[in-house]
Write a protein that holds these residues in place. Structure first.
Motif, short mmCIF file in Angstrom:
data_model
loop_
_atom_site.label_atom_id
_atom_site.label_comp_id
_atom_site.label_asym_id
_atom_site.label_seq_id
_atom_site.Cartn_x
_atom_site.Cartn_y
_atom_site.Cartn_z
N SER A 182 -48.65 -38.55 -52.74
CA SER A 182 -49.96 -38.15 -53.25
C SER A 182 -50.69 -39.39 -53.73
O SER A 182 -50.08 -40.36 -54.19
N CYS A 183 -52.02 -39.36 -53.63
CA CYS A 183 -52.84 -40.53 -53.96
C CYS A 183 -53.95 -40.18 -54.93
O CYS A 183 -54.56 -39.10 -54.82
N TRP A 184 -54.23 -41.09 -55.83
CA TRP A 184 -55.32 -40.98 -56.80
C TRP A 184 -56.43 -41.95 -56.40
O TRP A 184 -56.19 -43.13 -56.22
N CYS A 221 -49.75 -38.82 -59.51
CA CYS A 221 -49.79 -39.27 -58.12
C CYS A 221 -48.87 -40.47 -57.91
O CYS A 221 -48.49 -41.15 -58.86
N GLU A 317 -51.47 -35.40 -50.14
CA GLU A 317 -52.42 -34.86 -51.11
C GLU A 317 -53.21 -36.01 -51.72
O GLU A 317 -52.68 -37.10 -51.94
N VAL A 318 -54.48 -35.75 -52.01
CA VAL A 318 -55.36 -36.74 -52.62
C VAL A 318 -56.04 -36.10 -53.82
O VAL A 318 -56.44 -34.93 -53.77
N GLN A 319 -56.19 -36.88 -54.87
CA GLN A 319 -56.86 -36.38 -56.08
C GLN A 319 -57.92 -37.38 -56.52
O GLN A 319 -57.71 -38.59 -56.49
N ARG A 324 -58.15 -31.89 -56.45
CA ARG A 324 -57.18 -32.25 -55.42
C ARG A 324 -57.53 -31.62 -54.07
O ARG A 324 -58.12 -30.55 -54.04
N THR A 326 -55.56 -31.19 -49.98
CA THR A 326 -54.36 -31.39 -49.19
C THR A 326 -54.73 -31.74 -47.75
O THR A 326 -55.74 -31.25 -47.23
N GLY A 330 -49.80 -31.02 -46.11
CA GLY A 330 -48.98 -31.87 -46.97
C GLY A 330 -47.70 -32.38 -46.32
O GLY A 330 -46.78 -32.81 -47.01
#
Length: 361
Positions: A182-184, A221, A317-319, A324, A326, A330
């Motif tokens: 997952s990435c921020w 993340c 996933e990205v936030q 967020r 997907t 995912g």
């Protein structure tokens, strides 16, 4: 330039049983080999004193330039055990060229490419037993670096430098194997600006990314995504990896190299492999708002990051400040998987190497 390396084997190499125990589950970047390569540079003598020696702590004056003005560059590359039992490097001349480009940007003397490659070859040869067996995920990670060593407190390029290579037996970069990360998307911090050092592989770029990476962890993340420094709109790269996007028509896109993005060797290899597989590839800017919209609509089917350490890593996933979203359920998609498998097959010597990337030792 010295005609050869002086090889000084360690008088106390790690015992075989202990080495095998350390290699059984090495993690990443914590298990080091017995030796290191060293070359010095000075204005008077140029590159000199090239040698292989036992890995040991450095003794440096606290006024050494690197501690105060951050004249430092490095590379990341790997040696692999091949299916036939031999060992090979992957595209070492590409690393050598990038190392010279980084040195030029940081006002440092450029190490000749042949000498760079010889240092790697010599180190891998003497520490060959630290390369994991064929058929396992591990490899021997190599870290060439160059630092300013002049003892002087003044803002100017150093007149003395130290080039070194150390090696580390490694397993998977991500704990848990090939999971999607997952990435921020950082709203406040940028990695590099036009005219800066974004295209150079220097420690300062990574130091500048750590606060944003810390914030990503606080948001739950794994990694941080940086946007461009001018418009804060265009997706550029992660803290230490390049980005790729796979669309529902099977095409692949990645942000272009505009001087603010590191020209990744894995990135370049994947672009070439994708073309070989008949995949349409584009190097074009991609806005973060479009990323969200395409993931939501299904137009964006897959996304992944790539680099020497992690190879190819699915982004699931990205936030950002809006919440967020997907990508592709995912999970790793077919294009990401095919590109990763094709790259690994070449690196491990189990597939054809049409571009001559493997450098057998």
């Amino acid at each position: 330039m010295p005609p050869f390396f002086d090889v000084r084997p360690s008088a106390q190499p790690i015992a075989v049983a202990e080495r095998l125990a350390r290699m059984a589950d090495p993690g990443f970047g914590r298990v080091f080999t017995d030796h290191m390569a060293v070359i010095r540079w000075s204005e008077a003598d140029g590159w000199h004193d090239a040698h292989i020696a036992a890995r040991a702590p450095l003794v440096m004056d606290p006024a050494s330039s690197v501690f105060h003005y951050a004249q430092e560059i490095f590379e990341g590359m790997k040696a692999y055990r091949l299916a036939d039992g031999g060992t090979a490097l992957f595209r070492p001349t590409a690393n050598a060229r990038r190392f010279r480009d980084s040195a030029s940007r940081m006002a440092m003397p450029e190490l000749p490419e042949a000498l760079f490659v010889e240092a790697i070859e010599r180190l891998v040869a003497i520490d060959r037993d630290w390369v994991p067996a064929s058929g396992v995920e591990g490899s021997l990670y190599l870290r060439p670096f160059q630092i300013a060593s002049e003892v002087f407190l003044g803002v100017k390029p150093s007149t003395e430098y130290l080039f070194m290579v150390i090696a580390s037996t490694v397993g998977a970069y991500w704990k848990g194997g090939e999971r999607a990360i997952s990435c921020w998307v950082s709203p406040d911090h940028t990695r590099a600006a036009p005219g800066g050092t974004g295209a150079a592989k220097c420690g300062g770029n990574y130091a500048a990314s750590l606060l944003a990476q810390k914030e990503a962890i606080a948001q739950g993340c794994d990694q941080v995504v940086f946007l461009d420094a001018v418009e804060r709109r265009w997706v550029e790269e992660l803290g230490g990896m390049n980005l790729f996007f796979v669309f529902d028509d099977g095409s692949v896109a990645t942000p272009p190299l505009t001087g603010t993005i590191l020209p990744g060797i894995t990135r370049d290899s994947l672009l070439t492999i994708a073309r070989d597989l008949g995949v349409a590839v584009r190097e074009e800017r991609y806005a973060v708002d479009q990323w969200r919209a395409d993931a939501t609509s299904g137009r964006l089917a897959e996304a992944f990051a790539c680099g020497t350490a992690a190879v190819v890593t699915t982004i699931g996933e990205v936030q950002d400040a809006q919440g967020r979203f997907t990508i592709g359920g995912g999970r790793a998609g077919p294009v990401t998987t095919a590109l990763r498998d094709a790259l690994l097959a070449i690196q491990r010597g189990v597939a054809a190497d049409p571009h001559g990337w493997l450098h057998r030792l």
